[in-house]
Design a protein around this motif. Structure first.
Motif, short mmCIF file in Angstrom:
data_model
loop_
_atom_site.label_atom_id
_atom_site.label_comp_id
_atom_site.label_asym_id
_atom_site.label_seq_id
_atom_site.Cartn_x
_atom_site.Cartn_y
_atom_site.Cartn_z
N UNK A 94 -20.16 6.05 -47.68
CA UNK A 94 -21.31 5.72 -46.82
C UNK A 94 -21.59 6.93 -45.94
N UNK A 95 -22.81 7.43 -45.99
CA UNK A 95 -23.18 8.62 -45.23
C UNK A 95 -24.39 8.32 -44.36
N UNK A 96 -24.35 8.82 -43.12
CA UNK A 96 -25.42 8.55 -42.15
C UNK A 96 -26.30 9.79 -41.98
N UNK A 97 -27.60 9.60 -42.14
CA UNK A 97 -28.56 10.69 -41.96
C UNK A 97 -29.55 10.33 -40.86
N UNK A 98 -30.69 10.99 -40.85
CA UNK A 98 -31.54 10.99 -39.66
C UNK A 98 -33.03 10.91 -39.99
N UNK A 143 -26.64 5.83 -48.52
CA UNK A 143 -27.22 6.76 -47.54
C UNK A 143 -28.03 5.94 -46.54
N UNK A 144 -27.63 6.00 -45.27
CA UNK A 144 -28.32 5.23 -44.22
C UNK A 144 -28.94 6.20 -43.22
N UNK A 145 -30.28 6.20 -43.15
CA UNK A 145 -30.96 7.01 -42.14
C UNK A 145 -31.15 6.18 -40.88
N UNK A 146 -30.98 6.84 -39.74
CA UNK A 146 -31.12 6.15 -38.46
C UNK A 146 -31.84 7.05 -37.47
N UNK A 147 -31.98 6.60 -36.23
CA UNK A 147 -32.73 7.38 -35.23
C UNK A 147 -32.37 6.96 -33.82
N UNK A 148 -32.49 7.86 -32.88
CA UNK A 148 -32.42 7.60 -31.44
C UNK A 148 -31.16 6.79 -31.07
N UNK A 149 -30.01 7.26 -31.55
CA UNK A 149 -28.77 6.50 -31.38
C UNK A 149 -28.21 6.66 -29.97
N UNK A 191 -22.92 0.09 -41.48
CA UNK A 191 -22.05 0.99 -42.25
C UNK A 191 -20.87 0.24 -42.86
N UNK A 192 -20.26 -0.63 -42.07
CA UNK A 192 -19.12 -1.41 -42.56
C UNK A 192 -19.55 -2.37 -43.66
N UNK A 193 -20.69 -3.00 -43.47
CA UNK A 193 -21.23 -3.90 -44.50
C UNK A 193 -21.41 -3.13 -45.81
N UNK A 194 -22.01 -1.94 -45.73
CA UNK A 194 -22.25 -1.13 -46.93
C UNK A 194 -20.94 -0.74 -47.60
#
Length: 286
Positions: A94-98, A143-149, A191-194
């Motif tokens: 699981x990878x977090x992007x933006x 791949x999970x994109x997110x924003x304004x964390x 992320x944990x769910x994925x």
């Protein structure tokens, strides 16, 4: 499930550790060097994880403009190395992007299929990391994109605003950059769910709703006074980005479409950003 988190000190890794407790092994930069494939392999082989969540990133957006090599090592080479290891070892990643992988000029929420066109070094190195992941590990990655964390842990916009509102007679906050705030707690749950469900594909995760940084700041002040985190209100003036130049160009509109996420992560229910902000500020007060 034997789960590993890459990252130990950041906002997301903090929430992942809080969520998973002793069910996860977290590696910080002193524990593992993701920019060195052989070093990474020797550490991970001792754990033999079932899934890895990559919560590490070079996130100094403005500094990246003059430090591209360092940003690329972590955001691109590190991701490529993790993908290579996971492919060889049969591990789900699981990878977090933006949101910074988009140019910000679309004017409506970005879907997972929209073309990526980063406007600065940070966005480019994150986009290159995405490409490396999807080329190497397309069938065994999320791949999970997110924003304004933001979070109760670490440095972020919410805590900066609370500090400045307590110190300054007035503030100017940008009102022509629009997106969605994201409490890192909800992102950690996604992320944990994925990882647990081996949810393959590209997804977007933020809280619900839309606002400008100015709107966000006003909500922070209002809730801060309500919860006793601030004593008095100070004037907050909306200003254009042109009055606050930065080395890196920010996307003017980077709302992420979560239609696919709502369908796929069906047991998770993203809450409105203001609801999440209130809950996080309750944590700060406690």
């Amino acid at each position: 499930m034997n789960m590993v988190v890459i990252g130990k000190s950041g906002q997301l890794s903090f929430e992942l550790q809080r969520l998973l407790g002793n069910k996860v092994t977290c590696f910080g930069r002193d524990d593992i060097d993701i920019t060195d494939l052989s070093a990474l392999t020797s550490v991970l082989d001792t754990i033999q994880p079932d899934a890895i969540i990559n919560a590490s990133a070079y996130t100094a957006v403005d500094k990246a403009e003059s430090d591209e090599k360092a940003a690329a090592l972590i955001n691109t080479q590190g991701v490529a190395n993790l993908a290579s290891y996971c492919k060889k070892a049969g591990v789900f990643l699981v990878h977090v992007s933006t949101d910074y992988v988009f140019n910000g000029s679309k004017g409506s929420p970005y879907t997972v299929d929209d073309a990526i066109e980063p406007q600065g070094v940070y966005g480019k190195t994150k986009a290159d990391g995405e490409k490396a992941l999807l080329q190497t590990l397309p069938e065994a990655s999320c791949l999970i994109r997110t924003a304004w964390v933001y979070s109760s842990h670490g440095n972020n916009f919410v805590k900066t605003m609370l500090r400045l509102m307590a110190e300054k007679p007035q503030l100017g906050v940008i009102d022509d950059q629009v997106g969605t705030p994201t409490w890192a707690k909800g992102l950690a749950e996604a992320c944990v769910y994925a990882a647990q469900n081996k949810t393959n594909g590209v997804y977007h995760w933020t809280d619900e709703g839309v606002c400008s940084w100015y709107d966000f700041a006003l909500a922070i002040q209002e809730l801060g006074i309500e919860k006793g985190l601030l004593e008095n209100a100070v004037p907050v003036k909306p200003i254009p980005s042109s009055q606050y130049p930065t080395p890196a160009k920010r996307p003017h509109y980077s709302v992420l479409d979560k239609t696919l996420t709502r369908d796929t992560f069906s047991s998770l229910h993203p809450a409105h950003w203001r609801t999440q902000l209130s809950a996080m500020m309750d944590e700060l007060k406690a």
